[in-house]
Design a protein around this motif. Structure first.
Motif, mmCIF file in Angstrom:
data_model
loop_
_atom_site.group_PDB
_atom_site.id
_atom_site.type_symbol
_atom_site.label_atom_id
_atom_site.label_comp_id
_atom_site.label_asym_id
_atom_site.label_seq_id
_atom_site.Cartn_x
_atom_site.Cartn_y
_atom_site.Cartn_z
ATOM 1 N N UNK A 141 9.891 2.698 9.587
ATOM 2 C CA UNK A 141 11.007 2.921 8.669
ATOM 3 C C UNK A 141 10.609 2.617 7.231
ATOM 4 N N UNK A 142 11.287 3.278 6.307
ATOM 5 C CA UNK A 142 11.075 3.078 4.872
ATOM 6 C C UNK A 142 12.432 3.099 4.183
ATOM 7 N N UNK A 154 -0.229 0.343 -0.500
ATOM 8 C CA UNK A 154 -1.538 -0.030 0.027
ATOM 9 C C UNK A 154 -1.375 -1.167 1.022
ATOM 10 N N UNK A 155 -2.409 -1.372 1.828
ATOM 11 C CA UNK A 155 -2.401 -2.447 2.816
ATOM 12 C C UNK A 155 -3.086 -3.684 2.259
ATOM 13 N N UNK A 156 -2.527 -4.842 2.593
ATOM 14 C CA UNK A 156 -3.172 -6.136 2.399
ATOM 15 C C UNK A 156 -3.264 -6.739 3.796
ATOM 16 N N UNK A 157 -4.404 -6.550 4.462
ATOM 17 C CA UNK A 157 -4.502 -6.906 5.864
ATOM 18 C C UNK A 157 -3.614 -5.992 6.686
ATOM 19 N N UNK A 158 -2.701 -6.569 7.460
ATOM 20 C CA UNK A 158 -1.796 -5.766 8.277
ATOM 21 C C UNK A 158 -0.446 -5.548 7.599
ATOM 22 N N UNK A 184 4.876 -3.839 9.086
ATOM 23 C CA UNK A 184 5.107 -2.475 9.566
ATOM 24 C C UNK A 184 6.452 -2.364 10.269
ATOM 25 N N UNK A 185 6.945 -3.503 10.759
ATOM 26 C CA UNK A 185 8.259 -3.498 11.412
ATOM 27 C C UNK A 185 9.402 -3.464 10.403
ATOM 28 N N UNK A 186 9.087 -3.611 9.118
ATOM 29 C CA UNK A 186 10.113 -3.492 8.085
ATOM 30 C C UNK A 186 10.595 -4.798 7.499
ATOM 31 N N UNK A 187 10.082 -5.938 7.966
ATOM 32 C CA UNK A 187 10.517 -7.225 7.423
ATOM 33 C C UNK A 187 9.906 -7.441 6.042
ATOM 34 N N UNK A 240 -5.294 1.724 6.286
ATOM 35 C CA UNK A 240 -5.286 0.427 6.969
ATOM 36 C C UNK A 240 -6.650 0.023 7.514
ATOM 37 N N UNK A 241 -7.699 0.740 7.117
ATOM 38 C CA UNK A 241 -9.042 0.492 7.608
ATOM 39 C C UNK A 241 -9.460 1.468 8.684
ATOM 40 N N UNK A 242 -8.486 2.193 9.225
ATOM 41 C CA UNK A 242 -8.750 3.190 10.261
ATOM 42 C C UNK A 242 -7.935 4.450 10.049
#
Length: 251
Positions: A36-37, A47-51, A70-73, A230-232
């Motif tokens: 969700x966004x 961008x990602x900072x780790x996960x 990624x769960x939106x928290x 995310x590195x992948x």
């Protein structure tokens, strides 16, 4: 006249020629997942900072920086003063660099927890921002990518972005993977895949089908804008979009 409207009017003729003339191939990546966004987030940088995802947002009075799962928290956030229109952002070490649109100013924000630690000047409008090797790469709506030293924000060089003989303008949000730059092209459904340091466009990721489908349900959403690695896998979204999408077939 508004800078973006001026650029858009000047670009029209060359854009038509580029769209119908020789150009790098266009591919439609496969969407494999989504999260969700917030539809009130006018996405400018991603961008990602780790996960965890870091997102910078725009609009006067609504610009800010958000850390989320990624769960939106939402784990952390900071707002810019209302006179600033936030744009692209990227991370270098323990700091996040974020530029603004018309103010010719950027901010250095402590990575954890968010805290404003410094300001810096930029010579043009700021649009997208990312980090490659030892320089910041910034777009400003033109066909040029500006390279700055993150130590003192001195301009090191500019790179012209071209597809064959056509200059590719309206470059917006940026993300680097190795020596490849991914750049949203404002007011299109395309992400240009650009070779560094040459500036040659290798191909385009075309999200036209997905955007057209989304607009049927979300007519008020804005343009494609937001690229994170995310590195992948690559994740993409847009301004006021309902989802962030994970894709494959992008390299």
């Amino acid at each position: 006249m508004d800078f973006r409207k001026l650029i858009l009017s000047l670009l029209t003729a060359s854009f038509v020629a580029w769209a119908n003339g020789p150009s790098a191939p266009r591919i439609t990546p496969t969407i494999v997942d989504s999260v969700s966004h917030p539809t009130d987030h006018f996405t400018q940088g991603l961008f990602f900072d780790g996960k965890e995802l870091i997102e910078s947002t725009g609009l006067y009075g609504k610009s800010g920086l958000y850390r989320r799962t990624l769960e939106g928290e939402v784990l952390d956030s900071i707002r810019l003063n209302p006179q600033f229109f936030g744009e692209g952002s990227t991370i270098i070490g323990e700091n996040i660099f974020m530029v603004t649109w018309k103010a010719k100013k950027g901010f250095v924000i402590q990575r954890k927890p968010f805290k404003l630690v410094a300001e810096f000047a930029i010579p043009t409008e700021g649009w997208g921002l990312t980090f490659w090797r030892d320089v910041l790469l910034m777009s400003n709506g033109s066909n040029k990518i500006l390279q700055f030293s993150p130590k003192d924000m001195s301009l090191k060089r500019t790179v012209d972005i071209k597809d064959d003989k056509y200059s590719i303008s309206m470059l917006n949000e940026l993300e680097v993977i190795g020596n490849t730059l991914y750049a949203n092209i404002w007011q299109t459904n395309l992400i240009a895949v650009i070779e560094l340091p040459s500036g040659k466009v290798q191909k385009y990721l075309d999200f036209t089908d997905k955007v057209n489908d989304l607009r049927k349900k979300y007519p008020d959403m804005d343009v494609l804008n937001g690229i994170a690695y995310d590195g992948k896998d690559l994740w993409i979204t847009g301004k006021n979009w309902p989802q962030i999408y994970k894709i494959k077939d992008f390299q």
